[in-house]
Design an enzyme around this catalytic site. Structure first.
Site, mmCIF file in Angstrom:
data_model
loop_
_atom_site.group_PDB
_atom_site.id
_atom_site.type_symbol
_atom_site.label_atom_id
_atom_site.label_comp_id
_atom_site.label_asym_id
_atom_site.label_seq_id
_atom_site.Cartn_x
_atom_site.Cartn_y
_atom_site.Cartn_z
ATOM 1 N N CYS A 245 18.948 27.957 -12.661
ATOM 2 C CA CYS A 245 19.913 27.953 -11.560
ATOM 3 C C CYS A 245 21.137 28.733 -12.032
ATOM 4 O O CYS A 245 21.827 28.310 -12.970
ATOM 5 C CB CYS A 245 20.287 26.519 -11.195
ATOM 6 S SG CYS A 245 21.560 26.389 -9.925
ATOM 7 N N CYS B 6 23.436 30.815 -3.894
ATOM 8 C CA CYS B 6 22.373 30.675 -4.889
ATOM 9 C C CYS B 6 22.547 31.796 -5.908
ATOM 10 O O CYS B 6 22.459 32.975 -5.559
ATOM 11 C CB CYS B 6 20.992 30.750 -4.231
ATOM 12 S SG CYS B 6 19.617 30.688 -5.416
ATOM 13 N N GLY B 7 22.808 31.434 -7.160
ATOM 14 C CA GLY B 7 23.105 32.426 -8.183
ATOM 15 C C GLY B 7 21.931 33.323 -8.539
ATOM 16 O O GLY B 7 22.072 34.550 -8.615
ATOM 17 N N THR B 8 20.759 32.713 -8.773
ATOM 18 C CA THR B 8 19.587 33.549 -9.057
ATOM 19 C C THR B 8 19.212 34.351 -7.816
ATOM 20 O O THR B 8 18.648 35.446 -7.922
ATOM 21 C CB THR B 8 18.390 32.704 -9.518
ATOM 22 O OG1 THR B 8 18.121 31.674 -8.547
ATOM 23 C CG2 THR B 8 18.634 32.086 -10.877
ATOM 24 N N ASN C 78 16.432 19.853 -9.362
ATOM 25 C CA ASN C 78 16.657 20.094 -7.944
ATOM 26 C C ASN C 78 17.019 18.790 -7.247
ATOM 27 O O ASN C 78 16.800 17.694 -7.781
ATOM 28 C CB ASN C 78 15.395 20.677 -7.305
ATOM 29 C CG ASN C 78 15.168 22.127 -7.670
ATOM 30 O OD1 ASN C 78 16.079 22.945 -7.608
ATOM 31 N ND2 ASN C 78 13.945 22.445 -8.077
ATOM 32 N N GLU D 71 16.718 27.547 -0.124
ATOM 33 C CA GLU D 71 16.443 27.219 -1.525
ATOM 34 C C GLU D 71 15.364 26.151 -1.645
ATOM 35 O O GLU D 71 15.491 25.060 -1.081
ATOM 36 C CB GLU D 71 17.740 26.756 -2.204
ATOM 37 C CG GLU D 71 17.636 26.714 -3.707
ATOM 38 C CD GLU D 71 19.002 26.579 -4.377
ATOM 39 O OE1 GLU D 71 19.015 26.210 -5.561
ATOM 40 O OE2 GLU D 71 20.039 26.828 -3.736
#
Length: 264
Positions: free
Chosen positions: A74, A204-206, A65, A194
């Site tokens: 991620c 944000c992919g997740t 991060n 996030e």
């Protein structure tokens, strides 16, 4: 010492990418990672990713991060790492690699779209009146908003208040605010606070994966199209009567922005 780096972005979620197959990067140097991700004093990014060799996989993805510490999975970072691996010649168009939450599959279409298989979601979903809490490789709270309210929402203030409240302070969570489309053919609108970045990110992919799975409980069918500040993503999945989800894929663009070197 000069450090060679590459900058990638996936729908505005940006990353400093390091080819660390020789394992020369000091992964324990949290201050260095923080500085490289700093948007004023460093390169600037939502996170930093090392691509490393692995005996059992095509490569290993190690994600940090922006606060300098190793993070959980991620999704956009994973897609960018697949594109980076192809650029480096580590893979051709398909791969199996290792990340923080285990094995992932990835593939790249001729048009540059990167598809990333996410982990199955088999339980531990907490259903709430206005949303759902679930883990898609990283923990996510999904909050559904009334129509025409997302654009004016103070995502930083609202997201931070939830992320640091009594319920989530210790384990931490990402917070996704969602507006359902009035037309089912249109994308679900998503904005995300996030953790680790401790701010709103462009994508944000997740997070969009969590939103898509949560949206399926409100009538959305796979594939689910989602719109973030940074662009559009798609999530496909198999939904099961027991509430679990398998064969979950996150798809979208992953772009190399620039490369360079920096004194460290």
């Amino acid at each position: 010492m000069k450090l060679q780096f590459y900058k990638y972005q996936g729908t505005g979620n940006d990353f400093v990418m390091i080819d660390d197959r020789a394992r020369k990067f000091d992964a324990a140097n949290n201050a260095l990672v923080r500085r490289l991700c700093d948007r004023r004093l460093g390169i600037g990014a939502d996170g930093l990713i090392l691509l490393r060799k692995h005996f059992d996989y095509d490569f290993e993805m190690v994600y940090f991060n922006a606060d300098g510490y190793v993070g959980s999975m991620c999704g956009n970072g994973g897609r960018c790492t697949v594109a980076f691996a192809q650029f480096l010649g580590v893979i051709e168009s398909a791969t199996i690699f290792l990340a923080a939450d285990g094995q992932h599959e990835g593939r790249i279409d001729a048009d540059g779209t990167v598809h990333l298989r996410m982990q199955d979601v088999l339980g531990q979903q907490e259903i709430e009146e206005d949303g759902i809490f679930l883990d898609t490789g990283s923990p996510h709270l999904v909050r559904f908003l009334p129509p025409s309210t997302l654009a004016e929402l103070n995502v930083f203030a609202e997201g931070r208040a939830i992320r640091y409240n009594e319920r989530f302070r210790e384990r931490g969570t990402n917070v996704n605010f969602v507006e359902a489309p009035s037309d089912p053919a249109q994308p679900w609108q998503v904005r995300t606070y996030e953790r680790g970045v401790e701010d709103e990110t462009f994508s944000c992919g997740t997070g969009v994966t969590a939103v898509a799975l949560a949206a399926s409980r409100r009538g959305a069918a796979s594939p689910v199209h989602l719109r973030t500040i940074g662009g559009d993503l798609r999530v496909t999945f198999d939904a099961h009567p027991d509430g679990s989800f398998t064969h979950v894929f996150l798809s979208g663009p992953a772009t190399r922005v620039f490369e360079g070197s920096i004194e460290v």
